[in-house]
Write an enzyme that holds these catalytic residues in place. Structure first.
Site, PDB file in Angstrom:
ATOM      1  N   CYS A  44       0.183  -1.250   0.384  1.00 19.65           N
ATOM      2  CA  CYS A  44      -0.243  -0.191  -0.458  1.00 19.65           C
ATOM      3  C   CYS A  44       0.713   1.874   0.116  1.00 19.65           C
ATOM      4  O   CYS A  44       1.816   0.976   0.595  1.00 19.65           O
ATOM      5  CB  CYS A  44      -1.299  -0.043   1.612  1.00 19.65           C
ATOM      6  SG  CYS A  44      -2.027   1.726   1.475  1.00 19.65           S
ATOM      7  N   ASP A  51      -0.506  -5.360  -0.086  1.00 21.15           N
ATOM      8  CA  ASP A  51      -2.105  -5.320  -0.025  1.00 21.15           C
ATOM      9  C   ASP A  51      -1.954  -6.795  -1.042  1.00 21.15           C
ATOM     10  O   ASP A  51      -1.176  -7.222  -1.406  1.00 21.15           O
ATOM     11  CB  ASP A  51      -2.909  -4.483  -0.689  1.00 21.15           C
ATOM     12  CG  ASP A  51      -3.224  -3.562  -0.272  1.00 21.15           C
ATOM     13  OD1 ASP A  51      -3.799  -3.405   1.003  1.00 21.15           O
ATOM     14  OD2 ASP A  51      -2.877  -2.108  -0.952  1.00 21.15           O
ATOM     15  N   VAL A  57      -0.050 -14.666 -24.170  1.00 16.23           N
ATOM     16  CA  VAL A  57       0.829 -14.631 -22.921  1.00 16.23           C
ATOM     17  C   VAL A  57       1.516 -15.943 -22.223  1.00 16.23           C
ATOM     18  O   VAL A  57       0.632 -16.220 -22.585  1.00 16.23           O
ATOM     19  CB  VAL A  57       0.038 -13.346 -21.799  1.00 16.23           C
ATOM     20  CG1 VAL A  57      -0.812 -13.890 -21.259  1.00 16.23           C
ATOM     21  CG2 VAL A  57       1.435 -12.900 -21.154  1.00 16.23           C
ATOM     22  N   GLU A  58       2.886 -15.738 -22.303  1.00 15.17           N
ATOM     23  CA  GLU A  58       3.278 -16.888 -21.934  1.00 15.17           C
ATOM     24  C   GLU A  58       3.112 -17.185 -19.856  1.00 15.17           C
ATOM     25  O   GLU A  58       2.989 -16.468 -19.523  1.00 15.17           O
ATOM     26  CB  GLU A  58       4.833 -17.543 -21.838  1.00 15.17           C
ATOM     27  CG  GLU A  58       5.264 -18.380 -21.909  1.00 15.17           C
ATOM     28  CD  GLU A  58       5.463 -19.306 -21.214  1.00 15.17           C
ATOM     29  OE1 GLU A  58       5.370 -20.421 -20.746  1.00 15.17           O
ATOM     30  OE2 GLU A  58       6.020 -17.951 -20.170  1.00 15.17           O
ATOM     31  N   LEU A  59       2.655 -18.445 -19.922  1.00 18.03           N
ATOM     32  CA  LEU A  59       2.059 -19.094 -18.621  1.00 18.03           C
ATOM     33  C   LEU A  59       3.024 -18.591 -17.641  1.00 18.03           C
ATOM     34  O   LEU A  59       2.808 -17.514 -16.467  1.00 18.03           O
ATOM     35  CB  LEU A  59       1.437 -20.408 -18.448  1.00 18.03           C
ATOM     36  CG  LEU A  59       0.796 -20.118 -17.013  1.00 18.03           C
ATOM     37  CD1 LEU A  59      -0.604 -21.181 -17.532  1.00 18.03           C
ATOM     38  CD2 LEU A  59       2.047 -21.487 -15.626  1.00 18.03           C
ATOM     39  N   HIS A  88      -5.162   0.094  -5.798  1.00 16.26           N
ATOM     40  CA  HIS A  88      -5.779  -0.663  -6.992  1.00 16.26           C
ATOM     41  C   HIS A  88      -6.138  -0.151  -7.726  1.00 16.26           C
ATOM     42  O   HIS A  88      -5.913  -0.522  -8.820  1.00 16.26           O
ATOM     43  CB  HIS A  88      -7.042  -0.486  -5.916  1.00 16.26           C
ATOM     44  CG  HIS A  88      -6.929  -1.508  -4.389  1.00 16.26           C
ATOM     45  ND1 HIS A  88      -5.660  -1.043  -3.115  1.00 16.26           N
ATOM     46  CD2 HIS A  88      -8.049  -1.650  -3.817  1.00 16.26           C
ATOM     47  CE1 HIS A  88      -5.991  -1.972  -2.575  1.00 16.26           C
ATOM     48  NE2 HIS A  88      -7.279  -1.596  -2.828  1.00 16.26           N
ATOM     49  N   GLU A  89      -7.646   1.133  -7.751  1.00 19.01           N
ATOM     50  CA  GLU A  89      -7.096   1.480  -9.641  1.00 19.01           C
ATOM     51  C   GLU A  89      -6.183   1.653 -10.422  1.00 19.01           C
ATOM     52  O   GLU A  89      -6.240   1.196 -11.452  1.00 19.01           O
ATOM     53  CB  GLU A  89      -7.977   3.038  -9.276  1.00 19.01           C
ATOM     54  CG  GLU A  89      -8.741   2.970  -8.428  1.00 19.01           C
ATOM     55  CD  GLU A  89      -8.946   3.343  -7.513  1.00 19.01           C
ATOM     56  OE1 GLU A  89      -7.796   2.786  -6.728  1.00 19.01           O
ATOM     57  OE2 GLU A  89      -9.919   2.811  -6.500  1.00 19.01           O
TER      58      GLU A  89
END
Ligand SMILES: [Ca+2]
Ligand SMILES: [Ca+2]
Ligand SMILES: [Ca+2]
Ligand SMILES: [Ca+2]
Ligand SMILES: [Ca+2]
Ligand SMILES: [Ca+2]
Ligand SMILES: [Ca+2]
Ligand SMILES: [Ca+2]
Ligand SMILES: [Ca+2]
Ligand SMILES: [Ca+2]
Ligand SMILES: [Ca+2]
Ligand SMILES: [Ca+2]
Ligand SMILES: [Ca+2]
Ligand SMILES: [Ca+2]
Ligand SMILES: [Ca+2]
Ligand SMILES: [Ca+2]
Lengths: 129, 129, 129, 129, 129, 129, 129, 129, 129, 129
Positions: free
Chosen positions: F34, F41, F56-58, F75-76
């Protein structure tokens, strides 16, 4: 058999009295009246019992439960009373009655009462993994 | 009966004192204040008891729980305190009180306390299959 | 109190040491590093204890759990270690610690360890129906 | 460590042999072949054990479970066999193995087997309210 | 093996008679006829047993359950009868049979019966935390 | 490929670019700090996308998510930033990113952001009954 | 920022105003008073919004919700009022507020109100299979 | 029909080709090998389709799914390939295939692909309240 | 207000008629009599409506539902009748009534009816991701 | 009315033909025979319809479903056939029939078919928030 509410609890002979076994019956459609306000109360009842010589007849049980529809009944007293009636009718080795009442005043109440036949001992409890 | 918060816990006579039976009451609407920060705390309380001569009255219980709304209270202390008040009012054979508090600091806390009347022994536990 | 990760586990006096009662604390936000791969591991911890003279302080517990964020730790060892630290700090009558680790290699691992104070006996278990 | 299926169950020293504690491992990805029809069977296995001197290594356990992929195996026998292999490798104080097999012929089968080290007694069971 | 309903319960030798272990079998597709009305009844049966020398064969069990499809059967009697047949066929150390019948007249009925071989004692119950 | 946290998002060619299809990826192990308090968080992220030329490669995705472990992030902003990075790396026809953050101050926050390639129209939605 | 209940709703600049995205906030700890009886009411509120230039600050939102603790408020009016306050503070492109009130008189009430900025159109809805 | 793994997808004539209707098939027992590591992967597949002249035969579908047991297959490619094979065999009006793969590296992947017959329009969607 | 069953549906002025918003009310305690057998029927009703000038009063709604306790009523007719009464009393912009009746003869019946005010159009549906 | 299985579907006049409303009926107790093996199949059926002049009678529906008990029936064909019979008997404005069949060969099959009366348009769909 009539289809009117009735306090009579008909029974039939236990087909296997030589063995301690358990019968569970769940009755989600119980309603009576609150003795203080006269308004309807609702509950689900659960019967669990080890029959001795007699079993309670399913349709008669339904009519018995129906017979409280117009009666005033407190949660604690009615649960003990129904247990008493069921014990008087079937004389079981053991019986447990649970009444789960709908929320009132933001509080949920459940009452559980048991009857054990004098001298009856439950069989060895086997807990399988 | 008034409808104001009150620490008085009214009771009524146990209709079936001849039998050990259980009353469960779930109260999801408890709130008090955190003594450190002054901010509201929330909890669900669960009472399970075997009444002796007295049962706790549902509406009085609601007003009692309401009476903590403006008070500071630590989780552990308030759970023990409510158990003490309920025991003082009803003198039960046995009582268990569970307080499940909402998450704070990412941690969920639940406190469980019991009271057993001196000399009272629970009836034989029958575990049906 | 600071808000940095810390291995110090602050406590406060048990407000009701006259009674054996239970405190449950669920901590879903634990993370450490795998000692083999250096990659993050995640777990949920559950503490259940009967306090003696001391209770663990909630915010200090959070900072303590945070202190493992940069440390390598095997599932079995870290669960036993945290139990040891909590026991050293609070000297409880009884404590159980459960660590539920996230799936690794398609396998879910949970570790459960307990501490019982020498000589302490749990109170009579009352199982209400 | 190789990443091929293998019946070898590698272990590591129990970091806390001074204490009876429990390790749960859930393995949802077991498949073998039905000895009667040759068709694939699927199961989830659950290991619960109290280690003595040795713990089973997670990756080796995965490779061991994989080693049944091409083998025919009856539900009852394979559960007992895996328990035997795990006991031989880790010599635990106690181990329980549960195999939950996918539905076949409309019937769901689960097999549960246990091993207890001769002379080992489980510690006092503390059931917190 | 034929694929017709049959009261014959084929068995196979218990591969691990040296150990007390548990086999659970869940059979959600039981149907018979109500002896009073002739209308279909439906139930889910659950078998849990500790085999001695013999295990019940899965496909034969399915055909056995099928054999009740055209027969009238009361809930209590048929549960006890199936237990009797399974015990006669497999002579288990212990067996529990649970029949969960679909709702009739607004009431849900479940019947549970057990058989324990004379002289057989369940092994020490180990409850892991 | 290294196993260190990295902001690099490796990709591989979409094996079926001739078709609009959807890839869902759920990542329950995201943690950052945070920016106000410096405390950890936690969140679960969900990616849903229609790939164009690249997927996208895992494993790279896992290392990318790990790279936020020591970073401060609102967060946003962090949800929009991760979406931006994933879009830059894979240039998808459509992508939706959902970040479900753990409770803070008694409030649960979820942020959902989407990117649609200019000119791309979703195929006819077929809702089967 | 103070930690007292307050009707002031602090905001912060939307970090990504170039994009329509959604913020969900769930607030399970709302309590006010019933204007008719003076007794406490409880609700869970859910905010879903597409921010324009401003986002609502999480801690301020908590204090705002707290500010209703001593106020009388009808379910319908308070839900519309809170929506109005949130819209006044953040001027969102779109906002939906849901208030789920605890059971009263055996009836559960939920109120849902929305605000859409004049002229704002939601982006093309992409429903992925 | 043999009971060996087979890439052949047998079909039968759609009994009701005059109507657009939907067949859902859920196959929880898919396993193949990871092309990178050679280790087993597991998935649940869901087929939803509107048949035209042909339906896929259930047992043949099972043998087809079995045929991937020894093959290396990437999540995205194998889902698209199975859809292609099913479309080639049954020429459906519409088909959707969903592959839900077990967690790998802490990430859950699901792939969803669809085929719509050129010119086919789904019937009017009726959403009943 | 009296506390007797009553077909009168009291209302109060909508506090926010300037906005289309939704009120949900769930009433789990409805019971009437089956017109064929005279036996009790039970249902849960769900009201969802957009009020115009009037809202239905919660306590009056409870008394109204109570008024069916002694009346014979078919599932389809009583659901349509209650909708008619609610519409007559509140003249809503839109109302949906759902009656979920308890199982009878092994069959579960739910009836859903709607009323839309002539000329009223629902506001633009905004589906947030 | 007799209580024997019957293909006759008795009806009663729709009490509210002036309105498009929905009746849902869930029938969990369907069983027929597999035409290939002769063994029992089991399914749950769900009827959803908008009645026109006629509604299907509940008890007759039960006897109709019972009439398949001794008949061989494929999943796809029997679902379409039952829909056809229900449509012939009630001539509904719209009807959807869903048959969810129990697992066979490890695969779960569900069939969904619909009938729309020529010229009937569903009423405006109102989706309340
Ligand atoms: Ca309760
Ligand atoms: Ca709560
Ligand atoms: Ca808790
Ligand atoms: Ca976890
Ligand atoms: Ca686990
Ligand atoms: Ca099972
Ligand atoms: Ca059933
Ligand atoms: Ca039951
Ligand atoms: Ca989370
Ligand atoms: Ca949320
Ligand atoms: Ca509600
Ligand atoms: Ca799986
Ligand atoms: Ca997934
Ligand atoms: Ca109900
Ligand atoms: Ca229903
Ligand atoms: Ca299905």
């Amino acid at each position: 058999m009539s289809t009117k509410p009735s306090k009579t609890l008909e029974t039939f002979p236990n087909p296997n009295p030589e063995r301690d076994y358990t019968i569970h019956m769940e009755i989600p459609e119980f309603t009576c009246l609150c003795p203080k306000t006269g308004q309807p109360d609702f509950a689900t009842f659960l019967i669990e019992y080890v029959p001795d010589e007699l079993c309670v007849e399913l349709k008669a049980l339904k009519l018995y439960m129906w017979s409280f529809r117009e009666e005033g009944a407190f949660h604690e007293a009615v649960t003990n009373r129904i247990l008493g009636d069921l014990v008087a009718a079937t004389q079981p080795r053991f019986m447990r009655l649970t009444g789960k009442f709908n929320v009132r005043g933001g509080i949920y109440t459940t009452v559980v009462a048991e009857h054990r036949k004098p001298g009856w001992q439950p069989p060895l409890k086997v807990e399988l993994p």
